[in-house]
Design a protein around this motif. Structure first.
Motif: not given
Length: 143
Positions: A15, A20-24, A60, A78
């Motif tokens: 984290q 954003n999750l999509e950028d990880n 997700d 999160p």
């Protein structure tokens, strides 16, 4: 009786505050693993699963395949990055859900190892081999 349960994996998505999750990058690898399993089973990646009574549960990401139309969902905590699989096994689908979960974890692991080796400038070959009832992934790397 229908019941959507969650099952923790060993996968954690690091984290980063404000990301954003999509950028990880780790999430993108997990998403690629989901896409590969969905494609191998003639299914698709979606964002919702259903229980045996038709109630929808947002995730997700999730995969829906012909042999498990209710779907196998993925949720990332999160706060901790802990990945959980969600599914309803009512009606005898526990084995199918476990097999799909294991395939996703195997694909994610192979992709993560491949990516790490590539970052260290190795040339990497990835092979999938069917041995009896199981699938093995072989990774070869050369400097």
């Amino acid at each position: 009786m229908s019941h959507v349960a969650s099952y923790r994996t060993e996968i954690k998505i690091p984290q980063v505050a404000g990301m954003n999750l999509e950028d990880n990058e780790a999430w993108r690898l997990l998403r690629s693993a989901l896409e590969a399993v969905a494609a191998a089973h003639g299914g698709q990646v979606v964002d919702v699963i259903t229980d045996s009574e038709g109630r929808r549960v947002r995730c997700d990401a999730a995969i829906v395949v012909p042999e498990f139309r209710r779907g196998l969902g993925v949720k990332v905590d999160p706060n901790t990055g802990q990945v959980k699989f969600l599914y309803d096994t009512w009606g005898g689908f526990a084995h199918t859900a476990r097999d799909l979960s294991a395939e996703i974890v195997q694909n994610f692991t192979a992709l993560a190892v491949t990516r790490a080796l590539q970052e260290m400038n190795y040339e990497v070959d990835l092979d999938e081999v069917k041995v009896d009832d199981r699938r093995e992934v072989w990774i070869r790397a050369e400097l």
